[in-house]
Design an enzyme around this catalytic site. Structure first.
Site, short mmCIF file in Angstrom:
data_model
loop_
_atom_site.label_atom_id
_atom_site.label_comp_id
_atom_site.label_asym_id
_atom_site.label_seq_id
_atom_site.Cartn_x
_atom_site.Cartn_y
_atom_site.Cartn_z
N GLU A 48 25.88 19.03 -64.83
CA GLU A 48 27.23 18.23 -64.98
C GLU A 48 27.95 17.82 -63.95
OE1 GLU A 48 28.54 20.64 -68.91
OE2 GLU A 48 28.14 22.01 -67.06
N GLY A 55 31.24 21.00 -77.77
CA GLY A 55 30.91 20.66 -79.18
C GLY A 55 32.07 20.52 -79.72
N MET A 67 31.81 27.48 -73.71
CA MET A 67 31.61 28.99 -73.37
C MET A 67 32.11 29.43 -72.11
SD MET A 67 27.62 28.78 -74.75
CE MET A 67 27.26 30.55 -74.66
N GLU A 68 33.17 28.70 -71.51
CA GLU A 68 33.45 29.10 -70.30
C GLU A 68 35.42 28.88 -70.18
OE1 GLU A 68 31.10 26.89 -70.32
OE2 GLU A 68 29.53 28.21 -70.09
N ASP A 75 27.85 17.13 -78.47
CA ASP A 75 27.44 17.32 -79.75
C ASP A 75 28.45 17.54 -80.76
OD1 ASP A 75 27.12 20.05 -77.87
OD2 ASP A 75 27.67 20.42 -80.05
N1 ADE Z 1 29.06 23.30 -75.51
C1 ADE Z 1 28.45 22.37 -75.65
N2 ADE Z 1 28.19 22.41 -76.87
C2 ADE Z 1 28.48 23.42 -77.40
C3 ADE Z 1 28.43 23.87 -78.64
N3 ADE Z 1 27.83 23.41 -79.79
N4 ADE Z 1 28.79 25.26 -78.77
C4 ADE Z 1 29.21 26.22 -77.49
N5 ADE Z 1 29.37 25.56 -76.48
C5 ADE Z 1 29.04 24.18 -76.12
#
Ligand code: ADE
Length: 244
Positions: free
Chosen positions: A11, A77, A189-190, A213
């Site tokens: 990244e 996401g 997630m952070e 995504d």
């Molecule tokens: N980071 C990128 N895509 C994610 C997802 N679908 N869930 C959690 N963290 C993400």
């Protein structure tokens, strides 16, 4: 000094190429890269994935390098149906969607901190750098790369980001998140753990996420290539300009 964190090397790989006078400090199994971008002192570090990894990294970054502000950038996401791959989310608030100490505390509230939502700094300069990046998008990303990911004209939205120790990749989880957090833009997630550490240490904090995504069944397939080919170019295009 500006502290810049991402969860993965990919990244920030492109931004690292423009870091001058690079010095590496290894602490707690992480590499902190200190140097200058456009004569602005920065420290860049990859936290690894998840809330604990991000909290360890942020605490060490603050204690050792004393940044005047921290920017977290990386992929996310998309949860809001209007978001497409390649869009940008400027975080205004962060929440830990997997925090639930109910019935002792309200769902999402961080026990003994008394809050569920962490406000980011109103970083108008960073916001403007994202706007500028979007206006000159095809000087940063080739048409071929954009086509490969079906990106035509990325948009920038500001809003709520949720973090949890879970990669979201199914419609049922999306529905639960939307029900509990109706204004939610995206998941990762952070971010909310970095926000919590910054709140406790009183360090201004900003977050920029790039939609990789749609948090559904297709998300694991799109993910690794997107980070390498697209997200790192966004980070360089935006943050190189910010550091000037
Ligand atoms: N980071 C990128 N895509 C994610 C997802 N679908 N869930 C959690 N963290 C993400």
């Amino acid at each position: 000094m500006i502290g810049i964190i991402s969860a993965m090397h990919d990244e920030l790989a492109e931004l690292l190429h423009v870091l001058k006078d690079k010095k590496t400090t290894i602490l707690g199994n992480r590499e902190y890269y200190t140097g200058n971008i456009n004569n602005t002192p920065v420290t860049i570090v990859f936290s690894k994935w998840g809330k604990v990894a991000a909290a360890i990294t942020t605490t060490q970054l603050i204690a050792t390098f004393q940044p005047s502000e921290i920017i977290f950038t990386g992929v996310a996401g998309g949860i809001d149906a209007d978001l497409n791959i390649g869009d940008l989310v400027y975080g205004t608030q962060l929440v830990q969607h997997d925090m639930d100490a109910s019935p002792l505390f309200p769902k999402f509230e961080i026990p003994l901190l008394g809050k569920s939502f962490f406000k980011t700094s109103e970083n108008l300069k960073l916001h403007q750098c994202i706007v500028d990046f979007n206006e000159h998008y095809f000087t940063h990303i080739s048409e071929q790369e954009a086509n490969d990911f079906n990106i035509s004209k990325p948009k920038l939205v500001s809003g709520l980001i949720a973090s949890g120790d879970e990669f979201i990749s199914d419609v049922q989880s999306i529905e639960i998140l939307k029900k509990n957090l109706p204004n939610l833009q995206c998941v990762e997630m952070e971010g909310a753990s970095v926000a919590q550490v910054c709140e406790e240490y009183q360090i201004p904090f900003s977050i920029l996420r790039i939609i990789s995504d749609k948090a559904d069944a297709s998300s694991p397939i799109d993910f690794p290539l997107f980070t390498k080919k697209i997200a790192s170019k966004y980070a360089k295009g935006i943050l190189q300009n910010y550091c000037s």
